[in-house]
Every structure is written in C-alpha cells, then in structure tokens.
Design a protein around this motif. Structure first.
Motif, PDB file in Angstrom:
ATOM      1  N   LEU A  48      49.989-126.232 -41.919  1.00 21.82           N
ATOM      2  CA  LEU A  48      49.013-125.171 -42.194  1.00 21.82           C
ATOM      3  C   LEU A  48      48.627-125.159 -43.673  1.00 21.82           C
ATOM      4  O   LEU A  48      49.481-125.258 -44.548  1.00 21.82           O
ATOM      5  N   ALA A  50      46.603-122.648 -45.783  1.00 20.92           N
ATOM      6  CA  ALA A  50      45.921-121.352 -45.908  1.00 20.92           C
ATOM      7  C   ALA A  50      44.884-121.352 -47.028  1.00 20.92           C
ATOM      8  O   ALA A  50      44.008-120.496 -47.054  1.00 20.92           O
ATOM      9  N   GLY A  55      38.800-123.723 -43.762  1.00 21.47           N
ATOM     10  CA  GLY A  55      39.608-123.260 -42.643  1.00 21.47           C
ATOM     11  C   GLY A  55      39.576-121.750 -42.496  1.00 21.47           C
ATOM     12  O   GLY A  55      38.827-121.053 -43.182  1.00 21.47           O
ATOM     13  N   SER A  56      40.410-121.262 -41.607  1.00 20.23           N
ATOM     14  CA  SER A  56      40.473-119.820 -41.330  1.00 20.23           C
ATOM     15  C   SER A  56      41.743-119.206 -41.896  1.00 20.23           C
ATOM     16  O   SER A  56      42.112-118.096 -41.511  1.00 20.23           O
ATOM     17  N   GLY A  58      44.631-120.383 -41.264  1.00 19.95           N
ATOM     18  CA  GLY A  58      45.643-120.566 -40.215  1.00 19.95           C
ATOM     19  C   GLY A  58      45.442-119.683 -39.008  1.00 19.95           C
ATOM     20  O   GLY A  58      46.187-119.786 -38.032  1.00 19.95           O
ATOM     21  N   GLU A 116      40.767-127.954 -39.732  1.00 13.67           N
ATOM     22  CA  GLU A 116      40.711-127.420 -41.092  1.00 13.67           C
ATOM     23  C   GLU A 116      41.939-126.575 -41.418  1.00 13.67           C
ATOM     24  O   GLU A 116      42.413-126.567 -42.546  1.00 13.67           O
ATOM     25  N   ASP A 117      42.455-125.843 -40.432  1.00 16.10           N
ATOM     26  CA  ASP A 117      43.656-125.045 -40.668  1.00 16.10           C
ATOM     27  C   ASP A 117      44.878-125.928 -40.932  1.00 16.10           C
ATOM     28  O   ASP A 117      45.784-125.529 -41.675  1.00 16.10           O
ATOM     29  N   CYS A 118      44.909-127.096 -40.330  1.00 15.84           N
ATOM     30  CA  CYS A 118      46.074-127.982 -40.451  1.00 15.84           C
ATOM     31  C   CYS A 118      45.801-129.186 -41.344  1.00 15.84           C
ATOM     32  O   CYS A 118      46.554-130.159 -41.320  1.00 15.84           O
TER      33      CYS A 118
END
Length: 121
Positions: A48, A50, A55-56, A58, A116-118
């Motif tokens: 993740l 953040a 991304g969001s 996570g 994108e989160d990961c």
C-alpha cells in the motif's frame, strides 16, 4: 445472506439496482487465484502506498480486500458488494447511481484503483 456457499468462494452477489456490470467483474476477479490470495493473505498491505497522488490512499484496495474476505469467509451464500461499489463511486462518480454501466469500464476503474493503491514507485 447467511448460509454456507456450495463451494469455497462460490457465493451469489445481490443486485444493487443495475449492478450486474459490477457483479460480473468481481465474480471473474474473485476466481483469479493469485490476485485473490494476494488480498486474502493480506500481502497487499505491504504494498500500500498512501502517498501516491494517483491512488485513493489505500481505500479502494482495502474495500476490495474486505469484499473478498466476505466472499471467502464461508459464512454467506450471497453478499452485497455495497461497500465496494460505494468506494469505487467515490473516486469514479459516474458509478454513483443505479444505472447500467459497462463492465469493462468498471473493471478498468477498479483495477486502476487497486494498481495505484499498491504501487510502491
């Protein structure tokens, strides 16, 4: 709907309005063994990011993990992917309604959100 699924991970999905576009995508992704294990084992937590501005934070990855945990818990014969739908709709507002949508478009937004989160780069 509480009850034992006929086989592990083989649960029905409640229709949330016209959510068959979402249901078809997550049923397919649910049976991609490597991806599903990545989330069920919690390995995604190590990846993740953040701080990724694309991304969001996570949120999407965690919502997908939560959905999979319900599906694979063995406690339900059917689940409602409400949190997952609401979460994706927060970042892709075109899904924040009860209209029919394109499965490929939803899959693209979900997979991009997870990516994108990961994404540790």
């Amino acid at each position: 709907l509480r009850g034992r699924p006929p086989a592990p991970g083989a649960v029905g999905l409640h229709n949330l309005g016209n959510s068959c576009f979402l249901n078809s995508v997550v049923q397919c992704l649910n049976h991609m063994e490597a991806l599903t294990q990545y989330f069920l084992d919690g390995a995604f937590q190590d990846d993740l990011n953040a701080d990724n501005p694309l991304g969001s934070g996570g949120v999407v990855a965690n919502a997908y993990a939560s959905f999979l945990k319900q599906v694979w818990s063995g406690e339900f014969s059917a689940v409602a992917p409400r949190l997952l739908k609401q979460t994706v709709a927060t970042f892709a507002p075109q899904f924040n309604n009860l209209y029919q949508h394109d499965s490929h478009e939803f899959c693209s937004f979900l997979m991009d959100g997870i990516h994108e989160d990961c994404n540790r780069v």
